[in-house]
Scaffold this motif. Sequence first.
Motif, mmCIF file in Angstrom:
data_model
loop_
_atom_site.group_PDB
_atom_site.id
_atom_site.type_symbol
_atom_site.label_atom_id
_atom_site.label_comp_id
_atom_site.label_asym_id
_atom_site.label_seq_id
_atom_site.Cartn_x
_atom_site.Cartn_y
_atom_site.Cartn_z
ATOM 1 N N UNK A 85 0.829 -1.212 0.000
ATOM 2 C CA UNK A 85 0.000 0.000 0.000
ATOM 3 C C UNK A 85 0.862 1.261 0.000
ATOM 4 N N UNK A 86 2.140 1.101 -0.318
ATOM 5 C CA UNK A 86 3.064 2.227 -0.237
ATOM 6 C C UNK A 86 4.190 2.051 -1.255
ATOM 7 N N UNK A 87 4.936 3.125 -1.411
ATOM 8 C CA UNK A 87 6.197 3.069 -2.140
ATOM 9 C C UNK A 87 7.225 3.843 -1.312
ATOM 10 N N UNK A 88 8.481 3.556 -1.559
ATOM 11 C CA UNK A 88 9.568 4.255 -0.880
ATOM 12 C C UNK A 88 10.061 5.372 -1.774
ATOM 13 N N UNK A 89 10.328 6.523 -1.174
ATOM 14 C CA UNK A 89 10.729 7.684 -1.961
ATOM 15 C C UNK A 89 12.027 8.260 -1.404
ATOM 16 N N UNK A 90 12.974 8.485 -2.310
ATOM 17 C CA UNK A 90 14.184 9.238 -1.964
ATOM 18 C C UNK A 90 13.874 10.688 -2.328
ATOM 19 N N UNK A 91 14.001 11.609 -1.373
ATOM 20 C CA UNK A 91 13.582 12.980 -1.636
ATOM 21 C C UNK A 91 14.429 13.724 -2.672
ATOM 22 N N UNK A 92 15.768 13.515 -2.664
ATOM 23 C CA UNK A 92 16.581 14.271 -3.614
ATOM 24 C C UNK A 92 17.761 13.443 -4.073
ATOM 25 N N UNK A 93 17.948 13.248 -5.342
ATOM 26 C CA UNK A 93 16.942 13.572 -6.353
ATOM 27 C C UNK A 93 15.740 12.650 -6.190
ATOM 28 N N UNK A 94 14.569 13.212 -6.352
ATOM 29 C CA UNK A 94 13.347 12.458 -6.084
ATOM 30 C C UNK A 94 13.267 11.223 -6.979
ATOM 31 N N UNK A 95 13.032 10.117 -6.312
ATOM 32 C CA UNK A 95 12.812 8.861 -7.027
ATOM 33 C C UNK A 95 11.928 7.980 -6.161
ATOM 34 N N UNK A 96 10.856 7.466 -6.743
ATOM 35 C CA UNK A 96 9.956 6.559 -6.023
ATOM 36 C C UNK A 96 10.319 5.129 -6.401
ATOM 37 N N UNK A 97 10.535 4.302 -5.397
ATOM 38 C CA UNK A 97 10.849 2.891 -5.599
ATOM 39 C C UNK A 97 9.601 2.076 -5.343
ATOM 40 N N UNK A 98 9.240 1.229 -6.297
ATOM 41 C CA UNK A 98 8.041 0.417 -6.159
ATOM 42 C C UNK A 98 8.334 -1.054 -6.347
ATOM 43 N N UNK A 99 7.263 -1.841 -6.376
ATOM 44 C CA UNK A 99 7.380 -3.293 -6.508
ATOM 45 C C UNK A 99 8.134 -3.719 -7.761
ATOM 46 N N UNK A 100 8.052 -2.932 -8.824
ATOM 47 C CA UNK A 100 8.721 -3.294 -10.067
ATOM 48 C C UNK A 100 10.229 -3.352 -9.952
ATOM 49 N N UNK A 101 10.772 -2.734 -8.908
ATOM 50 C CA UNK A 101 12.218 -2.712 -8.695
ATOM 51 C C UNK A 101 12.653 -3.603 -7.537
ATOM 52 N N UNK A 102 11.753 -4.402 -7.018
ATOM 53 C CA UNK A 102 12.028 -5.147 -5.783
ATOM 54 C C UNK A 102 13.151 -6.170 -5.921
ATOM 55 N N UNK A 103 13.441 -6.626 -7.131
ATOM 56 C CA UNK A 103 14.521 -7.608 -7.314
ATOM 57 C C UNK A 103 15.865 -6.945 -7.623
ATOM 58 N N UNK A 104 15.880 -5.626 -7.728
ATOM 59 C CA UNK A 104 17.133 -4.899 -7.950
ATOM 60 C C UNK A 104 17.876 -4.742 -6.629
ATOM 61 N N UNK A 105 19.199 -4.673 -6.711
ATOM 62 C CA UNK A 105 19.977 -4.460 -5.490
ATOM 63 C C UNK A 105 19.937 -2.981 -5.114
ATOM 64 N N UNK A 106 20.223 -2.701 -3.874
ATOM 65 C CA UNK A 106 20.263 -1.312 -3.416
ATOM 66 C C UNK A 106 21.316 -0.538 -4.207
ATOM 67 N N UNK A 107 22.428 -1.186 -4.481
ATOM 68 C CA UNK A 107 23.490 -0.563 -5.256
ATOM 69 C C UNK A 107 23.003 -0.216 -6.665
ATOM 70 N N UNK A 108 22.319 -1.146 -7.310
ATOM 71 C CA UNK A 108 21.806 -0.907 -8.667
ATOM 72 C C UNK A 108 20.814 0.248 -8.706
ATOM 73 N N UNK A 109 20.121 0.473 -7.596
ATOM 74 C CA UNK A 109 19.119 1.543 -7.529
ATOM 75 C C UNK A 109 19.724 2.888 -7.143
ATOM 76 N N UNK A 110 21.042 2.917 -6.931
ATOM 77 C CA UNK A 110 21.702 4.174 -6.596
ATOM 78 C C UNK A 110 21.733 4.481 -5.113
ATOM 79 N N UNK A 111 21.333 3.545 -4.292
ATOM 80 C CA UNK A 111 21.390 3.742 -2.832
ATOM 81 C C UNK A 111 22.765 3.270 -2.379
#
Length: 123
Positions: A85-111
């Motif tokens: 019922x939610x998504x995770x959001x990085x405020x700057x630069x703004x990016x919303x992470x959702x279920x479609x990215x759940x199999x990506x690593x944190x590193x691949x997502x830029x975290x």
Amino acid sequence: MQLYCIRKCISIPYNDCENSLELERQLGAKEASLPKEPQADEENAITLLIRMPDGTRRGRRFLRSDKLQSLFNFIDIARVVKPNTYRLVRPYPRHAFGDGESESTLNDLGLTSKQEALFLELI
């Protein structure tokens, strides 16, 4: 005739009780699947701080190689919001992470910073 659950959900309709018990089973499985929390001095560790909708914060260390799904599981077992019922959001630069990215690593997502702050946005 209305059926009621006699397990731990006394006085709620049976179907609601069964749904609640299934949710608890799923949350238990998510908790068991969480990777071991790395030590603070681990080179590839990242501390993620998540601001919940009620203003509280949850934090935990993960490895950069952990999948985003592990973070979703960590949030779900807090039982602050219902799963999916939610998504995770990085405020700057703004990016919303959702279920479609759940199999990506944190590193691949830029975290990749030693510490990252995200907030939970209800959908």
